[in-house]
Design an enzyme around this catalytic site. Structure first.
Site, short mmCIF file in Angstrom:
data_model
loop_
_atom_site.label_atom_id
_atom_site.label_comp_id
_atom_site.label_asym_id
_atom_site.label_seq_id
_atom_site.Cartn_x
_atom_site.Cartn_y
_atom_site.Cartn_z
N TYR A 122 32.37 51.01 36.64
CA TYR A 122 31.95 51.76 37.67
C TYR A 122 33.51 53.10 38.25
CZ TYR A 122 30.15 52.63 43.00
OH TYR A 122 30.22 53.48 43.56
N SER A 143 40.64 42.23 46.82
CA SER A 143 39.41 42.16 47.08
C SER A 143 39.48 41.59 48.51
CB SER A 143 38.69 41.24 46.28
OG SER A 143 37.01 41.24 46.60
N TYR A 145 35.55 34.22 42.96
CA TYR A 145 35.43 34.55 42.77
C TYR A 145 37.06 35.16 44.04
CZ TYR A 145 35.46 40.10 43.47
OH TYR A 145 36.22 41.25 43.54
N ILE A 156 41.53 41.70 28.11
CA ILE A 156 42.61 41.77 28.63
C ILE A 156 43.28 40.43 28.34
CG2 ILE A 156 42.36 43.70 30.54
CD1 ILE A 156 42.07 41.24 32.35
N LYS A 173 41.49 36.36 43.35
CA LYS A 173 41.61 37.82 43.43
C LYS A 173 43.51 37.38 44.27
CE LYS A 173 40.11 41.05 41.60
NZ LYS A 173 40.67 41.73 40.68
N ASP A 219 39.07 48.38 27.36
CA ASP A 219 37.66 48.11 28.04
C ASP A 219 37.57 46.80 27.33
OD1 ASP A 219 34.99 47.11 29.46
OD2 ASP A 219 36.19 48.63 31.18
N ASP A 244 28.65 33.68 50.56
CA ASP A 244 28.64 35.38 50.82
C ASP A 244 29.42 34.65 52.71
OD1 ASP A 244 28.30 37.20 49.33
OD2 ASP A 244 26.03 37.01 49.94
N PHE A 288 35.96 45.68 50.00
CA PHE A 288 34.77 44.67 49.49
C PHE A 288 34.17 45.42 48.53
CE2 PHE A 288 31.17 41.61 49.88
CZ PHE A 288 32.31 40.92 49.94
N ASN A 289 33.00 46.09 49.85
CA ASN A 289 31.84 47.13 48.80
C ASN A 289 31.84 48.58 47.81
OD1 ASN A 289 30.86 44.31 49.02
ND2 ASN A 289 28.24 45.49 50.07
#
Length: 322
Positions: free
Chosen positions: A11, A117, A141, A52, A145, A31, A282, A169-170
């Site tokens: 995306y 991130s 995660y 990768i 990063k 990819d 979160d 982030f988002n």
């Protein structure tokens, strides 16, 4: 000369590739299609299918396509899921970055833009994080990063690699109706799929220490993000001095409940979200200042929340043939 975009069929990656090509820069995509889509890459763009983790494959691709720099987006990007799959997360994000850096060194590639991130910050003790805010990640995660940033920094000391890392982030919205977020874990796709299937969207936790009890994040439009990657790559290639890390943030934040309200307004579908339990990993709030990136990368939030929701919804409807 060209730029290699790892994860370029995803995306975000596909938007970066299009931004490069529209600016007259050649792009090569690597990819493994584990979450990317071959149709997101145009037929004129060189495409290398592979992981990768395959250092030899990456080195060959860099040499065969005269690669001068890499935009490294490939990785496992789901903070909540990484709590259940830490080894997979580290393998993809840490071992994969080591493999890529090795391949770049073998091929003499000297420039790198790294997709980091805001998850590297964890739950910060300040209202708005800056590049100097200490990293205290709360998920594998986010940890992976941060380690990726360290690896790139140390390789730069050893080899002279010119680099920068972009923390965000988002990422939401769409810059083209044929490119959209298909993640089964990201908020916008989760909301849209629920509405399309006649289900009620869910909020994961409403008891956080935030104004409305739901998580607060920076939401940035994918086209704005792609432009920042393009500017960073151009400046590195031109020999300009860049900071090692930039935050791509709004300086403000939007809550999950506010997102739900915007979706209801844009789609015209009335609903009251269900409330579920919190997701592991979160943090309550992460909002970043984008001032440094505005100074050096022309970073700006050119799309408001309604633009983000409307473009994402339009692309999802296009995918469904609506």
């Amino acid at each position: 000369m060209s730029w290699l975009v790892t994860g370029g069929a995803g995306y975000i990656g596909s938007h970066v590739v299009r931004a490069f090509e529209e600016a007259g820069l050649e792009a090569v995509v690597v990819d493994d299609l584990s979450s990317g889509h071959r149709e997101f890459v145009g037929p004129e763009t060189p495409f290398v299918e592979g992981t990768i983790l395959d250092t030899d494959l990456l080195a060959r691709a860099c040499k065969e396509h005269a690669v001068e720099g890499v935009v490294h987006l490939a990785g496992f990007k789901y903070a909540g899921v990484s709590v259940q799959r830490p080894l997979h997360t580290y393998n993809q994000n840490v071992t994969g970055t080591v493999s890529l850096l090795d391949a770049m060194a073998q091929a003499g590639v000297e420039h790198m833009v790294f997709s980091s991130s805001a998850a590297t910050f964890g739950t910060p003790d300040v209202d708005v994080v800056t590049e100097t805010t200490p990293g205290r990640p709360e998920s594998p995660y986010g940890e992976s990063k941060l380690v990726g940033e360290w690896l790139i920094r140390d390789q730069a000391v050893a080899t002279g690699l010119r680099h920068t890392s972009l923390r965000y982030f988002n990422v939401v919205g769409s810059g083209s109706d044929d490119l959209y977020d298909t993640s089964p874990h990201n908020l916008f796709p989760l909301i849209f799929e629920a509405l399309i299937e006649g289900r009620t969207p869910r909020i994961n936790g409403d008891d956080y220490d935030t104004p409305d009890g739901t998580c607060v994040r920076d939401y940035v439009h994918v086209s704005d993000l792609a432009d920042a990657h393009l500017v960073a790559a151009r400046r590195l290639a031109a020999g300009d001095a860049l900071e090692p890390v930039y935050n791509l943030g709004s300086g403000d934040g939007v809550s999950v409940r506010q997102i739900m309200d915007a979706v209801r307004d844009v789609t015209g579908i009335d609903f009251t979200p269900e409330i579920g339990p919190r997701r592991p990993g979160d943090p309550a709030r992460i909002v970043a200042s984008g001032e440094l990136a505005a100074r050096d990368l022309g970073w700006a939030m050119r799309h408001d929340l309604r633009d983000m929701v409307a473009s994402a919804w339009r692309a999802r409807q296009h995918a469904a043939g609506a």
